[in-house]
Design a protein around this motif. Structure first.
Motif, PDB file in Angstrom:
ATOM      1  N   LYS A  17      13.583  22.288  45.619  1.00 56.48           N
ATOM      2  CA  LYS A  17      12.189  22.523  45.269  1.00 56.48           C
ATOM      3  C   LYS A  17      11.377  22.919  46.534  1.00 56.48           C
ATOM      4  O   LYS A  17      10.402  23.721  46.461  1.00 56.48           O
ATOM      5  CB  LYS A  17      11.686  21.385  44.755  1.00 56.48           C
ATOM      6  CG  LYS A  17      10.041  21.510  44.256  1.00 56.48           C
ATOM      7  CD  LYS A  17       9.659  20.507  43.335  1.00 56.48           C
ATOM      8  CE  LYS A  17       8.306  20.772  42.675  1.00 56.48           C
ATOM      9  NZ  LYS A  17       8.239  20.966  41.296  1.00 56.48           N
ATOM     10  N   GLU A  18      11.811  22.522  47.705  1.00 50.80           N
ATOM     11  CA  GLU A  18      11.104  23.014  49.001  1.00 50.80           C
ATOM     12  C   GLU A  18      11.005  24.359  49.294  1.00 50.80           C
ATOM     13  O   GLU A  18      10.446  25.063  50.067  1.00 50.80           O
ATOM     14  CB  GLU A  18      11.701  22.171  49.989  1.00 50.80           C
ATOM     15  CG  GLU A  18      13.192  22.630  50.390  1.00 50.80           C
ATOM     16  CD  GLU A  18      14.217  21.922  49.782  1.00 50.80           C
ATOM     17  OE1 GLU A  18      15.352  22.220  50.092  1.00 50.80           O
ATOM     18  OE2 GLU A  18      13.679  21.313  48.881  1.00 50.80           O
ATOM     19  N   ASN A  19      12.133  25.302  48.340  1.00 50.62           N
ATOM     20  CA  ASN A  19      12.302  26.589  48.678  1.00 50.62           C
ATOM     21  C   ASN A  19      11.720  27.249  47.414  1.00 50.62           C
ATOM     22  O   ASN A  19      12.131  28.451  46.928  1.00 50.62           O
ATOM     23  CB  ASN A  19      13.537  27.070  48.774  1.00 50.62           C
ATOM     24  CG  ASN A  19      14.158  26.294  50.166  1.00 50.62           C
ATOM     25  OD1 ASN A  19      13.381  26.196  51.122  1.00 50.62           O
ATOM     26  ND2 ASN A  19      15.219  25.916  49.958  1.00 50.62           N
ATOM     27  N   GLN A  20      10.630  26.769  46.674  1.00 51.66           N
ATOM     28  CA  GLN A  20      10.312  27.514  45.448  1.00 51.66           C
ATOM     29  C   GLN A  20       8.989  28.481  45.885  1.00 51.66           C
ATOM     30  O   GLN A  20       8.244  27.754  46.370  1.00 51.66           O
ATOM     31  CB  GLN A  20       9.676  26.310  44.552  1.00 51.66           C
ATOM     32  CG  GLN A  20       9.283  26.689  43.334  1.00 51.66           C
ATOM     33  CD  GLN A  20       8.905  25.611  42.325  1.00 51.66           C
ATOM     34  OE1 GLN A  20       9.069  24.403  42.650  1.00 51.66           O
ATOM     35  NE2 GLN A  20       8.483  25.900  41.019  1.00 51.66           N
ATOM     36  N   ASP A  21       8.779  29.418  45.098  1.00 51.81           N
ATOM     37  CA  ASP A  21       7.909  30.382  45.196  1.00 51.81           C
ATOM     38  C   ASP A  21       6.826  30.062  44.508  1.00 51.81           C
ATOM     39  O   ASP A  21       6.978  29.324  43.453  1.00 51.81           O
ATOM     40  CB  ASP A  21       8.050  31.907  45.615  1.00 51.81           C
ATOM     41  CG  ASP A  21       8.733  32.292  44.273  1.00 51.81           C
ATOM     42  OD1 ASP A  21       8.597  31.799  43.094  1.00 51.81           O
ATOM     43  OD2 ASP A  21       9.053  33.466  44.278  1.00 51.81           O
ATOM     44  N   SER A  22       5.428  31.002  44.442  1.00 51.97           N
ATOM     45  CA  SER A  22       4.628  30.635  43.340  1.00 51.97           C
ATOM     46  C   SER A  22       5.115  30.988  41.955  1.00 51.97           C
ATOM     47  O   SER A  22       4.220  30.607  41.164  1.00 51.97           O
ATOM     48  CB  SER A  22       3.093  31.205  43.804  1.00 51.97           C
ATOM     49  OG  SER A  22       3.675  32.785  44.005  1.00 51.97           O
ATOM     50  N   ASN A  23       6.066  31.867  41.720  1.00 52.20           N
ATOM     51  CA  ASN A  23       6.509  32.249  40.388  1.00 52.20           C
ATOM     52  C   ASN A  23       7.727  31.190  40.063  1.00 52.20           C
ATOM     53  O   ASN A  23       8.257  31.613  39.190  1.00 52.20           O
ATOM     54  CB  ASN A  23       7.231  33.528  40.480  1.00 52.20           C
ATOM     55  CG  ASN A  23       5.940  34.576  40.785  1.00 52.20           C
ATOM     56  OD1 ASN A  23       4.886  34.608  40.341  1.00 52.20           O
ATOM     57  ND2 ASN A  23       6.566  35.585  41.450  1.00 52.20           N
ATOM     58  N   ASN A  24       7.623  30.022  40.503  1.00 45.00           N
ATOM     59  CA  ASN A  24       8.779  29.198  40.397  1.00 45.00           C
ATOM     60  C   ASN A  24      10.276  29.532  40.614  1.00 45.00           C
ATOM     61  O   ASN A  24      11.013  29.277  39.611  1.00 45.00           O
ATOM     62  CB  ASN A  24       8.584  28.475  38.745  1.00 45.00           C
ATOM     63  CG  ASN A  24       7.217  27.523  38.850  1.00 45.00           C
ATOM     64  OD1 ASN A  24       7.058  26.982  39.600  1.00 45.00           O
ATOM     65  ND2 ASN A  24       6.523  27.680  37.633  1.00 45.00           N
ATOM     66  N   GLN A  25      10.429  30.478  41.262  1.00 45.20           N
ATOM     67  CA  GLN A  25      11.654  30.996  41.574  1.00 45.20           C
ATOM     68  C   GLN A  25      12.422  30.038  42.917  1.00 45.20           C
ATOM     69  O   GLN A  25      11.562  29.771  43.617  1.00 45.20           O
ATOM     70  CB  GLN A  25      11.696  32.451  42.030  1.00 45.20           C
ATOM     71  CG  GLN A  25      11.571  33.334  40.659  1.00 45.20           C
ATOM     72  CD  GLN A  25      11.435  34.670  41.009  1.00 45.20           C
ATOM     73  OE1 GLN A  25      11.074  35.150  42.124  1.00 45.20           O
ATOM     74  NE2 GLN A  25      12.350  35.470  40.039  1.00 45.20           N
ATOM     75  N   TYR A  26      13.542  29.776  42.916  1.00 44.71           N
ATOM     76  CA  TYR A  26      14.068  29.207  44.217  1.00 44.71           C
ATOM     77  C   TYR A  26      14.851  29.835  44.901  1.00 44.71           C
ATOM     78  O   TYR A  26      15.622  30.878  44.368  1.00 44.71           O
ATOM     79  CB  TYR A  26      14.838  27.978  43.460  1.00 44.71           C
ATOM     80  CG  TYR A  26      14.065  26.830  42.271  1.00 44.71           C
ATOM     81  CD1 TYR A  26      13.585  25.844  43.092  1.00 44.71           C
ATOM     82  CD2 TYR A  26      13.913  27.255  41.176  1.00 44.71           C
ATOM     83  CE1 TYR A  26      12.753  24.766  42.361  1.00 44.71           C
ATOM     84  CE2 TYR A  26      12.933  26.448  40.451  1.00 44.71           C
ATOM     85  CZ  TYR A  26      12.466  25.330  40.929  1.00 44.71           C
ATOM     86  OH  TYR A  26      11.802  24.378  40.179  1.00 44.71           O
ATOM     87  N   TYR A  27      14.923  29.625  46.232  1.00 36.53           N
ATOM     88  CA  TYR A  27      15.609  30.286  47.066  1.00 36.53           C
ATOM     89  C   TYR A  27      16.476  29.344  47.850  1.00 36.53           C
ATOM     90  O   TYR A  27      16.039  28.258  48.125  1.00 36.53           O
ATOM     91  CB  TYR A  27      14.623  31.049  48.133  1.00 36.53           C
ATOM     92  CG  TYR A  27      13.777  32.212  47.243  1.00 36.53           C
ATOM     93  CD1 TYR A  27      14.469  33.729  47.197  1.00 36.53           C
ATOM     94  CD2 TYR A  27      12.643  32.107  46.650  1.00 36.53           C
ATOM     95  CE1 TYR A  27      13.630  34.565  46.502  1.00 36.53           C
ATOM     96  CE2 TYR A  27      11.972  32.918  45.914  1.00 36.53           C
ATOM     97  CZ  TYR A  27      12.578  34.253  45.875  1.00 36.53           C
ATOM     98  OH  TYR A  27      11.829  35.138  44.984  1.00 36.53           O
ATOM     99  N   ILE A  28      17.329  29.849  48.593  1.00 39.43           N
ATOM    100  CA  ILE A  28      18.220  29.012  49.546  1.00 39.43           C
ATOM    101  C   ILE A  28      18.711  30.254  50.768  1.00 39.43           C
ATOM    102  O   ILE A  28      18.891  31.140  50.455  1.00 39.43           O
ATOM    103  CB  ILE A  28      19.341  28.416  48.952  1.00 39.43           C
ATOM    104  CG1 ILE A  28      19.961  27.561  49.879  1.00 39.43           C
ATOM    105  CG2 ILE A  28      20.383  29.524  48.342  1.00 39.43           C
ATOM    106  CD1 ILE A  28      20.760  26.467  49.307  1.00 39.43           C
ATOM    107  N   THR A  29      18.481  29.381  51.746  1.00 38.43           N
ATOM    108  CA  THR A  29      18.952  30.286  53.045  1.00 38.43           C
ATOM    109  C   THR A  29      20.133  29.956  53.656  1.00 38.43           C
ATOM    110  O   THR A  29      20.467  28.616  53.824  1.00 38.43           O
ATOM    111  CB  THR A  29      17.825  30.220  54.261  1.00 38.43           C
ATOM    112  OG1 THR A  29      16.454  30.737  53.430  1.00 38.43           O
ATOM    113  CG2 THR A  29      18.288  30.984  55.284  1.00 38.43           C
ATOM    114  N   ILE A  30      21.313  30.496  53.827  1.00 39.20           N
ATOM    115  CA  ILE A  30      22.497  30.303  54.361  1.00 39.20           C
ATOM    116  C   ILE A  30      22.898  31.251  55.065  1.00 39.20           C
ATOM    117  O   ILE A  30      22.895  32.632  55.052  1.00 39.20           O
ATOM    118  CB  ILE A  30      23.454  30.401  52.807  1.00 39.20           C
ATOM    119  CG1 ILE A  30      23.058  29.325  51.848  1.00 39.20           C
ATOM    120  CG2 ILE A  30      24.975  30.174  53.330  1.00 39.20           C
ATOM    121  CD1 ILE A  30      24.027  29.712  50.503  1.00 39.20           C
TER     122      ILE A  30
END
Length: 172
Positions: A17-30
């Motif tokens: 959730k800490e990587n969620q944007d305003s469109n409720n999309q989730y991101y992860i950085t690897i």
């Protein structure tokens, strides 16, 4: 059960959730690259993430081959699976096995088959191998594999063994 698996999926997204944007999309950085997460599955021992560009990243225990990487027991950092020619629709994890369902509705599995949850594959297989075709939905939970095929729910594993049998819902 199916409800428990859905809660697990929701919690999986909550985990990032800490990587969620305003469109409720989730991101992860690897490794310095940011990916849009389309599906995440995990249990106490391992995790699988599918990204929008059809990459699968895994980490955790691989002691039963459940991550699909041969010759490695534990993976501490996200590692990309190299699975050519498979466009992933869904990924799911049991306690010691994993499943991938592709866009052509082919189901693949890896990991422990102690209870028959991977049908006739050898126990401890450590690479994704085709299990079934024409599967519309699949989920793994504990030592079970659950699929939907021809609008019928089938289960394999646990006390059922190494074949899919139709599941009958019992009224309470």
């Amino acid at each position: 059960n199916l409800i428990g698996n859905m809660i697990k999926r929701i919690y999986g997204f909550e985990k990032h959730k800490e990587n969620q944007d305003s469109n409720n999309q989730y991101y992860i950085t690897i490794n310095g690259v940011t990916y849009l997460v389309t599906n995440t599955e995990f249990n106490d021992n391992f995790e699988m993430i599918t990204t929008h560009d059809n990459k699968i990243f895994v980490r955790g225990s691989n002691d039963n081959g459940q991550l699909g990487i041969p010759g490695v027991e534990d993976i501490n950092n996200y590692t990309e699976l190299n699975i050519p020619d498979i466009n992933i629709k869904n990924n799911t994890c049991g306690d010691t096995h994993s499943l991938l369902l592709d866009e052509q509705n082919i189901l693949y599995g890896t990991g422990s088959n102690k209870h028959g949850q991977l049908l006739n594959l050898p126990d401890g297989i450590n690479e994704f191998t085709q299990l079934e075709t024409d599967v519309k939905y699949a989920c793994a939970t504990r030592n079970l594999t659950i699929i939907k095929k021809n609008n019928i729910i089938y289960v394999a594993g646990e006390t059922i063994g190494n074949k899919f049998v139709p599941y009958t819902f019992k009224s309470q």
